[in-house]
Design a protein around this motif. Structure first.
Motif, short mmCIF file in Angstrom:
data_model
loop_
_atom_site.label_atom_id
_atom_site.label_comp_id
_atom_site.label_asym_id
_atom_site.label_seq_id
_atom_site.Cartn_x
_atom_site.Cartn_y
_atom_site.Cartn_z
N ARG A 76 24.49 67.01 17.06
CA ARG A 76 24.71 66.17 18.24
C ARG A 76 23.46 65.34 18.56
N ILE A 77 22.29 65.95 18.46
CA ILE A 77 21.05 65.23 18.73
C ILE A 77 20.85 64.10 17.73
N ALA A 78 21.29 64.32 16.50
CA ALA A 78 21.11 63.32 15.44
C ALA A 78 21.81 62.00 15.76
N ARG A 79 22.78 62.03 16.67
CA ARG A 79 23.50 60.80 17.03
C ARG A 79 22.60 59.81 17.78
N LYS A 80 21.52 60.29 18.37
CA LYS A 80 20.61 59.41 19.11
C LYS A 80 19.16 59.61 18.64
N LEU A 81 19.01 59.83 17.34
CA LEU A 81 17.70 60.14 16.78
C LEU A 81 17.01 58.87 16.28
N ALA A 90 12.82 63.95 13.38
CA ALA A 90 13.68 64.10 12.21
C ALA A 90 13.18 65.22 11.31
N VAL A 91 11.87 65.29 11.12
CA VAL A 91 11.28 66.35 10.30
C VAL A 91 11.48 67.71 10.97
N ALA A 92 11.20 67.79 12.28
CA ALA A 92 11.32 69.06 13.00
C ALA A 92 12.76 69.57 12.98
#
Length: 203
Positions: free
Chosen positions: A120-125, A131-133
């Protein structure tokens, strides 16, 4: 060209010469500043970075566990640095570093929830460090969740393969290492005020 025509041209030339160039954009500072560009292509790059880190962490964890089960399980421990660091295969029903051995199913659910949150977080990354963490967290969570699902004694109750055994410390694996490194990096990024969407908060 007559004198009058030359005179008429001068104001236009003067006006063209006095047109001011647009001011340079100053670097954003203060609360709500943005780090880098925020475009669909930028977000896709960050998601790809996350996926690559996660895939590497997961692959390394999976490969090492296969080797440990095939060549080390049921055999004597291998001394890597004397008695300070050994490779010793154990099956861990608990969380990282052997915590909560009676809560195998609970930790399985938590790992699955962590994966959903990361997706879900990746949608606003838009942040490369995030990205690494998140990639490290995702790869580590997938690594241990794979053990929970496919290893004995049963689905969602499987025991995780651990093998890195430092002296006077719990035995762990590469998935645990990825999870801890990702968590530490997230703490550092949070203290620095950097959010996953690239927002930088400076007090």
């Amino acid at each position: 060209m007559t004198e009058v025509e030359r005179a008429d041209d001068k104001p236009e030339k003067a006006e063209a010469e006095t047109v001011e160039a647009p001011p340079e954009t100053a670097p954003a500072t203060g609360t709500g500043a943005r780090e880098g560009e925020r475009t669909p292509s930028a977000r896709r790059r960050r998601v790809v970075e996350l996926a690559i880190v996660a895939a590497l962490a997961y692959a390394l964890d999976l490969i090492t566990k296969i080797l440990v089960v095939e060549r080390l399980e049921g055999h004597d421990a291998i001394e890597v640095i004397g008695t300070w660091l050994r490779f010793h295969a154990v099956r861990n029903p608990g969380a990282a570093f052997g915590i909560g051995e009676a809560l195998t199913i609970v930790f399985t659910v938590i790992a699955a929830a962590v994966i959903v949150v990361i997706v879900r977080i990746a949608r606003k990354l838009y942040s490369a460090p995030w990205a690494v963490a998140l990639g490290l967290l995702l790869g580590g969570a997938l690594g241990n969740l794979t053990d929970r699902i496919f290893r004995s004694p049963g689905v969602f109750r499987g025991h995780v393969v651990d093998f890195i055994a430092p002296a006077h410390f719990a035995v762990f694996n590469l998935a645990d290492t990825a999870i801890v490194c990702g968590g530490v990096l997230i703490v550092i990024l949070s203290f620095r005020g950097l959010d996953p969407d690239g927002t930088v908060h400076r007090d």
